[in-house]
Design an enzyme around this catalytic site. Sequence first.
Site, PDB file in Angstrom:
ATOM      1  N   GLU A 267       0.853  -1.195   0.000  1.00 41.90           N
ATOM      2  CA  GLU A 267       0.000   0.000   0.000  1.00 41.90           C
ATOM      3  C   GLU A 267       0.881   1.233   0.000  1.00 41.90           C
ATOM      4  O   GLU A 267       1.832   1.318   0.771  1.00 41.90           O
ATOM      5  CB  GLU A 267      -0.849   0.113   1.287  1.00 41.90           C
ATOM      6  CG  GLU A 267      -1.943  -0.888   1.454  1.00 41.90           C
ATOM      7  CD  GLU A 267      -2.649  -0.752   2.816  1.00 41.90           C
ATOM      8  OE1 GLU A 267      -2.668   0.359   3.389  1.00 41.90           O
ATOM      9  OE2 GLU A 267      -3.159  -1.770   3.282  1.00 41.90           O
ATOM     10  N   LYS A 322     -14.834   4.190   6.596  1.00 41.93           N
ATOM     11  CA  LYS A 322     -13.586   4.303   7.348  1.00 41.93           C
ATOM     12  C   LYS A 322     -13.684   5.530   8.260  1.00 41.93           C
ATOM     13  O   LYS A 322     -14.617   6.327   8.120  1.00 41.93           O
ATOM     14  CB  LYS A 322     -12.405   4.444   6.374  1.00 41.93           C
ATOM     15  CG  LYS A 322     -12.252   3.228   5.458  1.00 41.93           C
ATOM     16  CD  LYS A 322     -10.898   3.174   4.808  1.00 41.93           C
ATOM     17  CE  LYS A 322      -9.896   2.510   5.729  1.00 41.93           C
ATOM     18  NZ  LYS A 322      -8.572   2.355   5.132  1.00 41.93           N
TER      19      LYS A 322
END
Length: 345
Positions: A267, A322
């Site tokens: 990531e 999130k």
Amino acid sequence: MLYSPKKLFLLFLSCIVMNFIYNKSSLVTAANNIGLNYGLLGDNLPPPSNVINLYKSIGITKIRIFDPNTEVLNALRGHRDIGVTVGVKDQDLAALAVSEEAVKGWFATNIEPYLADVNITFITIGNEVIPGPIGPQVLPVMQSLTNLVKSRNLPISITTVVSMSNLGQSYPPSAGMFTAQSREQLTPVLKLLSQTNTPILVNMYPYFPYASDPVNIHLDYATFKTETVVVQDGPLGYSNMLDAMFDAFLWAMEKEGVKDLPVVVSETGWPSAGNGNLTTPDIAGAYNDNFRKHVVSGKGTPKRPNSGVDGFLFATFNENLKPAGTEQNFGLYNPTDMKPIYKMF
Ligand SMILES: *[C@@H]1O[C@H](CO)[C@@H](O)[C@H](O)[C@H]1NC(C)=O
Ligand SMILES: *[C@@H]1O[C@H](CO)[C@@H](O)[C@H](O)[C@H]1NC(C)=O
């Protein structure tokens, strides 16, 4: 994925020449395709089949999903040109760590049904659980799954995803060193991966150190916008922070006796909103596109110049479930209309 202010302070102490050890690397240069993380923590995401079509339209051939989501895996059937990295959920590790039979069951349920028509290339055991309380569960699951794919002769690599918080020290890169807990939990995992030359996957976000100290860290250094060496570390010169983070991880592994293990950036990314003028679509787009160019260039890092950087951007969509703020704004695309937030592909 986060740097403490203390680490950041250390990061910007003046550069000390520490080592003159040259890395002997092979002469092969490998250009890679950029991968995309496909996160599902949103309640307004498009159907997976539309997302696969999007990947095809922009030439994405590698994706990472965080758990073996049946809808996504079913949508991927027949698209064998897309290599898929599938995560084992953190909360499944406890049961899998104590039973090889449980691991076989997990594989039979979550992977086996897709093997014939989905190109599953990696299975990752946990996401950033090392270092941490359930970190010790990774190794036994990794051993069982590695045995399983080996006995079946399947071309699936078994690994895990870790964060830069494994490093107690990361500046300059040659001072890179794991924390005591990481030496306990991560080093045996790295040794196991070394036996099969399977990459360790590491999440690396220059955004976080930059956002903690935007006065002293140059945006150009954090976003690959300069060719000028900003950090000189012995014979190695760094013009971007991602390379410095990557090499700090290499140095830390080397100190554990793990020298040539491949590292993949599982990531990286930059939020396009949520933190004032540090998180605009322009900056996020520039960072992500420059990282993509770094990957496709086949250019390595100063310490490993000849092996190319391989990696995945985080993430495909902004995810509204999130935590509020920057965390919801790492996406390249708007989930509701699938429009790009900035021009990239
Ligand atoms: C499966 O994915 C990998 C990684 O992206 C790729 O190298 C390979 O060619 C793919 N396999 C097929 C059959 O396309
Ligand atoms: C953000 O705004 C501050 C205050 O005006 C300025 O000093 C800084 O350079 C800006 N940063 C970016 C990345 O535009």
